[in-house]
Design a protein around this motif. Structure first.
Motif, PDB file in Angstrom:
ATOM      1  N   ALA A 142       0.860  -1.193   0.000  1.00  0.00           N
ATOM      2  CA  ALA A 142       0.000   0.000   0.000  1.00  0.00           C
ATOM      3  C   ALA A 142       0.889   1.233   0.000  1.00  0.00           C
ATOM      4  O   ALA A 142       2.022   1.203   0.481  1.00  0.00           O
ATOM      5  CB  ALA A 142      -0.907   0.008   1.225  1.00  0.00           C
ATOM      6  N   LYS A 143       0.366   2.337  -0.559  1.00  0.00           N
ATOM      7  CA  LYS A 143       1.119   3.587  -0.541  1.00  0.00           C
ATOM      8  C   LYS A 143       0.180   4.769  -0.744  1.00  0.00           C
ATOM      9  O   LYS A 143      -0.929   4.619  -1.269  1.00  0.00           O
ATOM     10  CB  LYS A 143       2.200   3.597  -1.617  1.00  0.00           C
ATOM     11  CG  LYS A 143       1.685   3.651  -3.046  1.00  0.00           C
ATOM     12  CD  LYS A 143       2.841   3.738  -4.025  1.00  0.00           C
ATOM     13  CE  LYS A 143       2.345   3.791  -5.469  1.00  0.00           C
ATOM     14  NZ  LYS A 143       3.468   3.875  -6.425  1.00  0.00           N
ATOM     15  N   TYR A 144       0.636   5.958  -0.329  1.00  0.00           N
ATOM     16  CA  TYR A 144      -0.091   7.202  -0.579  1.00  0.00           C
ATOM     17  C   TYR A 144       0.849   8.372  -0.354  1.00  0.00           C
ATOM     18  O   TYR A 144       1.968   8.207   0.167  1.00  0.00           O
ATOM     19  CB  TYR A 144      -1.331   7.301   0.310  1.00  0.00           C
ATOM     20  CG  TYR A 144      -1.056   7.668   1.762  1.00  0.00           C
ATOM     21  CD1 TYR A 144      -1.324   8.949   2.237  1.00  0.00           C
ATOM     22  CD2 TYR A 144      -0.540   6.726   2.656  1.00  0.00           C
ATOM     23  CE1 TYR A 144      -1.083   9.287   3.561  1.00  0.00           C
ATOM     24  CE2 TYR A 144      -0.293   7.059   3.974  1.00  0.00           C
ATOM     25  CZ  TYR A 144      -0.571   8.341   4.422  1.00  0.00           C
ATOM     26  OH  TYR A 144      -0.322   8.664   5.735  1.00  0.00           O
ATOM     27  N   ASP A 145       0.417   9.556  -0.759  1.00  0.00           N
ATOM     28  CA  ASP A 145       1.182  10.788  -0.582  1.00  0.00           C
ATOM     29  C   ASP A 145       0.692  11.475   0.687  1.00  0.00           C
ATOM     30  O   ASP A 145      -0.413  12.020   0.710  1.00  0.00           O
ATOM     31  CB  ASP A 145       0.992  11.714  -1.791  1.00  0.00           C
ATOM     32  CG  ASP A 145       1.861  12.968  -1.700  1.00  0.00           C
ATOM     33  OD1 ASP A 145       2.268  13.337  -0.585  1.00  0.00           O
ATOM     34  OD2 ASP A 145       2.111  13.584  -2.753  1.00  0.00           O
ATOM     35  N   PRO A 146       1.470  11.447   1.771  1.00  0.00           N
ATOM     36  CA  PRO A 146       1.007  12.029   3.038  1.00  0.00           C
ATOM     37  C   PRO A 146       0.920  13.548   3.034  1.00  0.00           C
ATOM     38  O   PRO A 146       0.335  14.133   3.946  1.00  0.00           O
ATOM     39  CB  PRO A 146       2.043  11.536   4.049  1.00  0.00           C
ATOM     40  CG  PRO A 146       3.261  11.282   3.249  1.00  0.00           C
ATOM     41  CD  PRO A 146       2.805  10.845   1.899  1.00  0.00           C
TER      42      PRO A 146
END
Length: 389
Positions: A142-146
């Motif tokens: 999983a990944k995202y732009d914090p």
């Protein structure tokens, strides 16, 4: 009669000693021979674990043939009390001796899951990834732009489920110091504030393992120390006759090279163009320096340069000024620094995109203009294709 008893006793003792010696020799051989593990595995050693627990885990997973020999060998080599917690990648066929050495030597975890904070040129991502012991490759879960996005549903729960062994910050080549600081401020795993933006070019783009609560200033200090070491080594091994008076000027050139090409193999060629221009007293005429002057290194321009910006008289407009701009325009990686200090030996004075992701190089303005014409045709066709879609 007593003589027979004594003789029988001595014979029995000899047999026992021979058997014991044989068992000891067998145990030593078992401790050092290739182990039964056929596929790599991840061994987790938690704080407070004992050799009894670890040996039972290894035996149940088929990594060792005997927990007793494993523990005895560790005690015999005086490593029984030196167990280090962490996650270890146990390779197929590892001997008991090798495994004991691995789990008592310690060091960075080589297995399990990682939280990786990648700081790119214009954006950043926080990714959870897990090592597949069988392939030795990480699988991104999983990944995202914090900075730009809210935390996705279930991300925190997934992190809590996994065995996080490392927290890692990775800097991409070509990011500015301002962008790096803004990204680090958004990474809650770190603590503390950043008093001043580090000097442009002073942060080494590479991977850093960080500890929970580590201060941002501490991490930035590590990045600066790493870049200083890289620059000092490259400067010591530089080619002769380069038009740089100081390592800082070379760092500025490296930052321009970094921003001008994304093709690693082209860096020495690109560097040769700018070195040749400096030596001939020609202006560098490179767009990335102009963009840096417009944005001050704070974010991307998001559009093409205007004619007024190309004519503006400022220290970063290399269409106007002579020589190098006053500072680097980004944080260059090791390869770009080495290219700036050991450029290819060419007669090139010009380059332009060639449509493949790389560049077409030229020694004369006539050749360059022909390359530019080809690039304009490619741009026009790309625009036409995009419009048709």
């Amino acid at each position: 009669m007593w003589r027979n008893i004594t003789s029988n006793f001595l014979t029995a003792m000899i047999v026992i000693l021979v058997l014991v010696a044989g068992m000891v020799a067998w145990a030593k051989r078992e401790y050092t021979v290739t182990g039964p593990l056929t596929q790599a595995m991840c061994l987790r050693v938690d704080q407070g674990d004992s050799f009894v627990k670890v040996s039972a885990d290894l035996k149940s997973k088929g990594a060792i043939s005997s927990g007793y020999i494993f523990r005895t060998g560790a005690d015999y080599t005086e490593k029984g009390g030196k167990l280090k917690f962490g996650s270890y990648l146990i390779e197929p066929g590892s001997t008991m001796e090798q495994i004991v050495d691995q789990i008592t030597r310690g060091g960075p975890s080589t297995c399990g899951s990682e939280l990786v904070y990648r700081v790119g040129v214009n954006a950043q991502t926080l990714a959870l990834r897990e090592l597949d012991p069988a392939t030795g490759m990480y699988e991104e879960l999983a990944k995202y732009d914090p900075v730009a996005d809210p935390e996705p549903d279930g991300f925190k729960e997934l992190v809590e489920e996994k065995n996080i062994t490392n927290h890692r910050v990775i800097l991409a080549e070509g990011a500015t110091s301002w962008h790096i600081v803004q990204a680090l401020k958004s990474y809650d795993f770190l603590s503390g504030d950043v008093k001043d933006i580090p000097a442009e070019g002073s942060l080494a783009p590479q991977s850093y393992v960080v500890s929970k609560g580590e201060t941002r200033e501490t991490l930035i200090g590590q990045m600066q120390d790493a870049q200083t070491a890289i620059l000092n080594e490259a400067w010591a091994n530089r080619a002769e006759g380069l038009p740089y008076k100081t390592p800082e000027e070379a760092l500025t050139m490296a930052s321009i090279v970094e921003k001008e090409t994304g093709v690693a193999s082209e860096r020495p060629e690109v560097a040769s163009v700018f070195v040749n221009r400096l030596e001939k007293g020609m202006r560098l005429q490179t767009d990335p320096t102009v963009i840096y002057g417009v944005t001050d290194g704070k974010g991307s321009l998001g559009r093409g340069l205007r004619q007024s910006e190309l004519r503006a008289n400022n220290p970063y407009n290399t269409y106007v000024i002579e020589g190098l701009p006053p500072t680097p325009i980004a944080n260059p990686g090791k390869a770009a620094i080495e290219a700036a200090l050991n450029p290819d030996s060419t007669d090139y004075l010009y380059f332009v995109a060639d449509g493949s992701g790389g560049h077409a190089f030229a020694t004369t303005l006539e050749e360059h203009n022909a390359n530019v014409a080809k690039w304009r045709e490619i741009e026009a066709q790309q625009a036409k294709d995009a419009g048709g879609n």
